[in-house]
Design an enzyme around this catalytic site. Structure first.
Site, PDB file in Angstrom:
ATOM      1  N   ASN A   1       0.805  -1.234   0.000  1.00 53.31           N
ATOM      2  CA  ASN A   1       0.000   0.000   0.000  1.00 53.31           C
ATOM      3  C   ASN A   1       0.840   1.287   0.000  1.00 53.31           C
ATOM      4  OD1 ASN A   1       0.757  -0.273   2.656  1.00 53.31           O
ATOM      5  ND2 ASN A   1      -1.279   0.040   3.507  1.00 53.31           N
TER       6      ASN A   1
ATOM      7  N   GLY B   1       3.273  -5.142   7.108  1.00 57.84           N
ATOM      8  CA  GLY B   1       2.425  -5.999   6.285  1.00 57.84           C
ATOM      9  C   GLY B   1       1.422  -6.750   7.136  1.00 57.84           C
ATOM     10  N   GLY B   2       1.075  -7.946   6.675  1.00 53.11           N
ATOM     11  CA  GLY B   2       0.035  -8.716   7.354  1.00 53.11           C
ATOM     12  C   GLY B   2       0.604  -9.848   8.188  1.00 53.11           C
ATOM     13  N   ASP B   3      -0.128 -10.959   8.171  1.00 50.55           N
ATOM     14  CA  ASP B   3       0.188 -12.125   9.007  1.00 50.55           C
ATOM     15  C   ASP B   3       1.602 -12.656   8.821  1.00 50.55           C
ATOM     16  OD1 ASP B   3      -2.345 -11.941   9.835  1.00 50.55           O
ATOM     17  OD2 ASP B   3      -3.123 -13.615   8.624  1.00 50.55           O
TER      18      ASP B   3
ATOM     19  N   GLY C   1       4.187 -11.301   9.022  1.00 46.01           N
ATOM     20  CA  GLY C   1       5.030 -10.749  10.079  1.00 46.01           C
ATOM     21  C   GLY C   1       5.092 -11.661  11.294  1.00 46.01           C
TER      22      GLY C   1
ATOM     23  N   GLU D   1       5.017  -3.875  11.850  1.00 51.22           N
ATOM     24  CA  GLU D   1       3.705  -3.232  11.897  1.00 51.22           C
ATOM     25  C   GLU D   1       2.766  -4.080  11.061  1.00 51.22           C
ATOM     26  OE1 GLU D   1       0.726  -0.967  10.303  1.00 51.22           O
ATOM     27  OE2 GLU D   1       2.455   0.247   9.718  1.00 51.22           O
TER      28      GLU D   1
ATOM     29  N   ARG E   1      -5.459   0.750   4.044  1.00 52.39           N
ATOM     30  CA  ARG E   1      -4.443   1.304   4.944  1.00 52.39           C
ATOM     31  C   ARG E   1      -4.599   0.611   6.294  1.00 52.39           C
ATOM     32  NH1 ARG E   1      -6.598   6.051   6.124  1.00 52.39           N
ATOM     33  NH2 ARG E   1      -4.744   6.830   7.151  1.00 52.39           N
ATOM     34  N   CYS E   2      -3.473   0.282   6.919  1.00 50.93           N
ATOM     35  CA  CYS E   2      -3.616  -0.396   8.209  1.00 50.93           C
ATOM     36  C   CYS E   2      -4.223   0.552   9.229  1.00 50.93           C
ATOM     37  CB  CYS E   2      -2.288  -0.976   8.674  1.00 50.93           C
ATOM     38  SG  CYS E   2      -0.955   0.153   8.503  1.00 50.93           S
TER      39      CYS E   2
END
Ligand code: G3P
Length: 478
Positions: free
Chosen positions: A158, A234-236, A238, A253, A286-287
């Protein structure tokens, strides 16, 4: 069938020996836009060796010279804002204007980082021994901040440019070298950005960019013995990285379910425009997007009406036309969002707009009367869908927020600052915004998530500090 881009290692642009490429699908046309090299593990090894060697002399390069080069890179980056923004439009369907903003913001971040680095790395501490029981004043302790070595940066799709430089600039100013693994969608924008660092004249090997499939080089990179620090957004993935990585500092994050709590005394127009801005900019990808609205029942009808009026004005279409809502990044992402919407429909949520999808393009949707048994109450859609849960007490709102496994940001709308402060204290999130939507910036503010939202704190100052280690020298007097 799409331009093929080289990867960047040891100060040179290279074609991978794998003879394989990874395709980048334009989210709008759903056709291959670009191709990047599928790097091999051996190429990663070579990149790491060169990064390791470059770091040794970079650490000895005067701080002011490092800062000078970063300022130069920032200027080149801003000069190249148009072609880089064009890549962002084609690769991640970011609206044209926002794409330019991302590059300019990135240039500003790099410059600010250079300045901040000069200040905070330019000073150390001096301690004397006799403050601790049993000691005479015969030991003088000097501290300074030294680099960690090779930093691995893994930004998400993103903000392929901005969330790359938010890792690159702190790493470099602090005397580290940096290896970038860009997201597939956004890899070409990232390569262009790296080219700006190349043009600025950084020593070879100091910054590299390896592209490829996560399945091929992902674990290999994150578990590489040469890597001394990982900064990931990013996502999972991480969570998996944090379990596999060695004994090195991690900055992570990993998404959020940012709640927006609206009290009875709130400025409802202000709250409504922030829900729309916070929930729908970049189509909710966006997170820090507003991912659940928790509104007091007595003002719920009003807020829903005001938000709906604004949603009706959002433009929907291609990023080239600067539409507010653009296609989401991949087809699987669109399918996931649709799954959440269908679950909410089946369980009785009120659809404020008709659900509409064309390819990866999903029209903005506000879901009212969402209940805790619906997936959308807890999961992050990363799309233009905002759920509204009606609450009867502040406690109910706080409890919902705190029951989430995420804890990135939250926001509260009220005219009562005392209540706002109490709610902020009670919310288990890294940041609480009072009377504004969640957001990471300005980029020198600390940025962190609790629980599954992350490890460590970002923001320029915190990132520079995190990418250094304290070194002490003690003078022992006779
Ligand atoms: O999703 C990435 C996160 O860092 C959001 O940044 O600037 O949109 O709040 P921002």
């Amino acid at each position: 069938d799409g331009d093929v881009y080289k990867y960047y290692s040891d100060g040179e642009w290279k074609v991978s020996n794998s003879a394989k490429t990874v395709s980048i699908i334009n989210p709008t046309t759903r056709k291959t836009q670009y191709k990047v090299q599928a790097c091999t593990q051996e190429e990663v090894n070579n990149t790491m060796e060169s990064a390791n060697a470059a770091q040794k002399s970079w650490a000895k390069t005067p701080l002011w010279k490092r800062a000078e080069l970063l300022h130069k890179a920032a200027a080149v980056l801003k000069e190249h804002k148009k072609p880089i923004a064009e890549c962002l439009v084609k690769e991640i369907a970011k609206p044209a204007k926002d794409a330019v903003t991302e590059v300019v913001r990135s240039g500003d971040l790099v410059s600010y980082c250079a300045e901040e680095g000069l200040r905070i790395l330019g000073e150390g501490k001096f301690l004397v021994s006799d403050s601790f029981p049993g000691n005479e004043r015969n030991k003088y302790c000097f501290t300074s901040k030294i680099p960690l070595g090779v930093v691995l940066a893994i930004p998400p799709f993103n903000y392929p440019v901005n969330l790359a430089v938010s890792k690159i600039a702190p790493a470099l100013i602090a005397g580290n070298s940096l290896v970038l693994k860009p997201p597939t969608q956004g890899a070409v924008a990232a390569l262009h950005m790296v080219h700006c660092f190349h043009l600025a004249g950084f020593p070879k090997g100091l910054i590299s960019c390896v592209t490829g499939k996560g399945s091929e080089i992902g674990d290999f990179l994150t578990m590489h013995p040469r890597v001394n620090c990982i900064s990931f957004t990013g996502g999972d993935t991480g969570v998996a990285i944090s379990k596999k990585a060695g004994m090195i500092p991690l900055q992570m994050e990993l998404g959020g379910k940012d709640a927006c709590i609206i009290l009875e005394d709130a400025d409802l127009d202000l709250a409504a425009s922030n829900i729309v801005k916070g929930g729908f900019s970049y189509s909710g990808q966006r997170c820090t997007a507003v991912k659940v609205v928790l509104v007091m029942e007595s003002v719920a009808d009003d807020i829903v009406k005001k938000v709906n009026e604004k949603v009706a004005k959002l433009t929907v279409g291609p990023p080239e036309d600067d539409c507010d809502i653009t296609p989401v990044v991949t087809e699987s992402s669109a399918n996931f969002i649709e799954g959440l919407v269908m679950d909410a429909r089946q369980k009785g949520a009120t659809f404020c707009q008709e659900y509409k999808r064309q390819g990866n393009l999903i029209w903005p949707l506000l879901l009212d009367n969402v209940r805790p048994d619906m997936r959308i109450a807890w999961e992050e859609p990363f799309g233009p869908v905002v759920p509204v849960i009606r609450i009867n007490s502040i406690e109910e709102g706080i409890n919902h927020c705190n029951a989430s496994n995420f804890g990135l940001q939250g926001c509260v709308f009220t005219r009562d600052i005392n209540k706002a402060m109490l709610i902020s204290d009670a919310m288990e999130t890294g940041t609480v915004q009072i009377n504004s939507a969640p957001a990471r910036g300005p980029d020198h503010f600390p940025f962190q998530g609790l629980k599954d939202s992350g490890i460590g704190s970002q923001g320029i100052t915190n990132s520079i500090n995190m990418m250094t280690k304290i070194k002490t020298t003690v003078i022992n007097l006779p």
